[in-house]
Write a protein that holds these residues in place. Sequence first.
Motif, PDB file in Angstrom:
ATOM      1  N   ASN A 203       0.813  -1.220   0.000  1.00  0.00           N
ATOM      2  CA  ASN A 203       0.000   0.000   0.000  1.00  0.00           C
ATOM      3  C   ASN A 203       0.842   1.263   0.000  1.00  0.00           C
ATOM      4  N   THR A 204       1.936   1.238   0.757  1.00  0.00           N
ATOM      5  CA  THR A 204       2.813   2.408   0.842  1.00  0.00           C
ATOM      6  C   THR A 204       3.294   2.824  -0.538  1.00  0.00           C
ATOM      7  N   TYR A 205       3.726   1.858  -1.313  1.00  0.00           N
ATOM      8  CA  TYR A 205       4.315   2.166  -2.607  1.00  0.00           C
ATOM      9  C   TYR A 205       3.261   2.340  -3.687  1.00  0.00           C
ATOM     10  N   VAL A 206       2.118   1.666  -3.534  1.00  0.00           N
ATOM     11  CA  VAL A 206       1.015   1.874  -4.463  1.00  0.00           C
ATOM     12  C   VAL A 206       0.532   3.315  -4.372  1.00  0.00           C
ATOM     13  N   LEU A 207       0.472   3.842  -3.159  1.00  0.00           N
ATOM     14  CA  LEU A 207       0.076   5.234  -2.956  1.00  0.00           C
ATOM     15  C   LEU A 207       1.029   6.178  -3.672  1.00  0.00           C
ATOM     16  N   PHE A 208       2.324   5.931  -3.523  1.00  0.00           N
ATOM     17  CA  PHE A 208       3.332   6.755  -4.206  1.00  0.00           C
ATOM     18  C   PHE A 208       3.128   6.679  -5.713  1.00  0.00           C
ATOM     19  N   LYS A 209       2.979   5.467  -6.230  1.00  0.00           N
ATOM     20  CA  LYS A 209       2.876   5.250  -7.670  1.00  0.00           C
ATOM     21  C   LYS A 209       1.599   5.866  -8.248  1.00  0.00           C
ATOM     22  N   GLU A 210       0.474   5.680  -7.553  1.00  0.00           N
ATOM     23  CA  GLU A 210      -0.796   6.202  -8.050  1.00  0.00           C
ATOM     24  C   GLU A 210      -0.811   7.731  -8.040  1.00  0.00           C
ATOM     25  N   SER A 211      -0.296   8.327  -6.976  1.00  0.00           N
ATOM     26  CA  SER A 211      -0.270   9.785  -6.897  1.00  0.00           C
ATOM     27  C   SER A 211       0.640  10.371  -7.964  1.00  0.00           C
ATOM     28  N   LEU A 212       1.753   9.698  -8.216  1.00  0.00           N
ATOM     29  CA  LEU A 212       2.672  10.155  -9.258  1.00  0.00           C
ATOM     30  C   LEU A 212       2.026  10.026 -10.634  1.00  0.00           C
ATOM     31  N   TYR A 213       1.320   8.909 -10.858  1.00  0.00           N
ATOM     32  CA  TYR A 213       0.633   8.716 -12.131  1.00  0.00           C
ATOM     33  C   TYR A 213      -0.418   9.815 -12.337  1.00  0.00           C
ATOM     34  N   ASN A 214      -1.159  10.147 -11.288  1.00  0.00           N
ATOM     35  CA  ASN A 214      -2.158  11.211 -11.389  1.00  0.00           C
ATOM     36  C   ASN A 214      -1.513  12.551 -11.693  1.00  0.00           C
ATOM     37  N   LEU A 215      -0.340  12.773 -11.118  1.00  0.00           N
ATOM     38  CA  LEU A 215       0.377  14.018 -11.385  1.00  0.00           C
ATOM     39  C   LEU A 215       0.780  14.106 -12.848  1.00  0.00           C
ATOM     40  N   PHE A 216       1.357  13.033 -13.368  1.00  0.00           N
ATOM     41  CA  PHE A 216       1.752  13.029 -14.778  1.00  0.00           C
ATOM     42  C   PHE A 216       0.537  13.169 -15.691  1.00  0.00           C
ATOM     43  N   SER A 217      -0.576  12.572 -15.297  1.00  0.00           N
ATOM     44  CA  SER A 217      -1.802  12.691 -16.097  1.00  0.00           C
ATOM     45  C   SER A 217      -2.292  14.127 -16.128  1.00  0.00           C
ATOM     46  N   SER A 218      -2.166  14.828 -15.012  1.00  0.00           N
ATOM     47  CA  SER A 218      -2.606  16.228 -14.965  1.00  0.00           C
ATOM     48  C   SER A 218      -1.747  17.106 -15.875  1.00  0.00           C
ATOM     49  N   PHE A 219      -0.520  16.728 -16.075  1.00  0.00           N
ATOM     50  CA  PHE A 219       0.335  17.482 -16.989  1.00  0.00           C
ATOM     51  C   PHE A 219      -0.208  17.426 -18.414  1.00  0.00           C
ATOM     52  N   LYS A 220      -0.710  16.266 -18.801  1.00  0.00           N
ATOM     53  CA  LYS A 220      -1.202  16.090 -20.168  1.00  0.00           C
ATOM     54  C   LYS A 220      -2.535  16.792 -20.388  1.00  0.00           C
ATOM     55  N   GLU A 221      -3.409  16.674 -19.389  1.00  0.00           N
ATOM     56  CA  GLU A 221      -4.769  17.178 -19.563  1.00  0.00           C
ATOM     57  C   GLU A 221      -4.882  18.685 -19.321  1.00  0.00           C
ATOM     58  N   GLU A 222      -4.118  19.207 -18.395  1.00  0.00           N
ATOM     59  CA  GLU A 222      -4.275  20.605 -18.014  1.00  0.00           C
ATOM     60  C   GLU A 222      -3.116  21.490 -18.477  1.00  0.00           C
ATOM     61  N   LYS A 223      -2.201  20.916 -19.235  1.00  0.00           N
ATOM     62  CA  LYS A 223      -1.019  21.646 -19.704  1.00  0.00           C
ATOM     63  C   LYS A 223      -0.210  22.196 -18.534  1.00  0.00           C
ATOM     64  N   LEU A 224      -0.360  21.536 -17.390  1.00  0.00           N
ATOM     65  CA  LEU A 224       0.337  21.967 -16.194  1.00  0.00           C
ATOM     66  C   LEU A 224       1.839  21.779 -16.335  1.00  0.00           C
TER      67      LEU A 224
END
Length: 284
Positions: A203-224
Amino acid sequence: MNNVDPNEYTLGFVDYFMIFLLLAPILFGFLYFAFYVFEIIYHRNTKKPLVVYGNIIFRKLSDVERLSLERNSVFYQRLKPKYKRYFEHRVVKFIERREFLERDIVITQEMKIQIAAVYVQLTFGMRNYQNPLIEKIIIYPNAYLSTHTNEYYKGEFNPALKTIVFSWADFKEGISITNDNLNLGLHEFTHALHFLTLNSNKNTYVLFKESLYNLFSSFKEEKLGQELFNSGVLRQYAFKNQFEFVAVLLEHFFESPQDLKQKFPSIYVKVKEMLNYNEKIFIS
């Protein structure tokens, strides 16, 4: 006079104890499974682990070692007394489980404590804080010549050899200057943590991985991502690849958190989720 049936048997303490021993594995197995399921549900809904600090027995540093930790770790200085105990325990455990190798330098206990403190700072919000991909830590006095690339390096992480290498001069500079967003220890330890999370279902590392994936996804969708690149908040080296981006981002998160929070609050929140970092809980 009462008649006693010779076939009648009354259970005594020893009998109940034996029954308990037989049933205990089943009971504890059920409780562990229930906790595991509940934690997954809790994790999915809150984006944080159910339990982080569950120590009953604490390992301690000597008074001299604790003074060294206090003197060299700003993060440790700011912790509440309760959490200083957890931090100190993790420092001891980190040092015990690593082999420190010298290259033209004498490694002291104080140096080990300073290295461990940087790692514990990075993973302090995680229950599973030990990284099996770090078994050896090699220390050079200064930048060293790599036999593989014939180039000079200040530090590196080698997952195949489960080894981290530091130039001590550059490591020390990284923890001595706390506002330049350059911290060699945080940088290389982040590489090791990032690499570990890619292939772990804890769970510890899944949390890290999922949050990072969401961050990278926000870069694509919001031009962040483009906004972050144009802002100059992160040094250009961050945009070399995803591993360097995460390492540089975490350097900035720990050394200039308010700057990141003010300019890119959504990124700041994602990093806090990645590390389960909540200063309101453990920072004094």
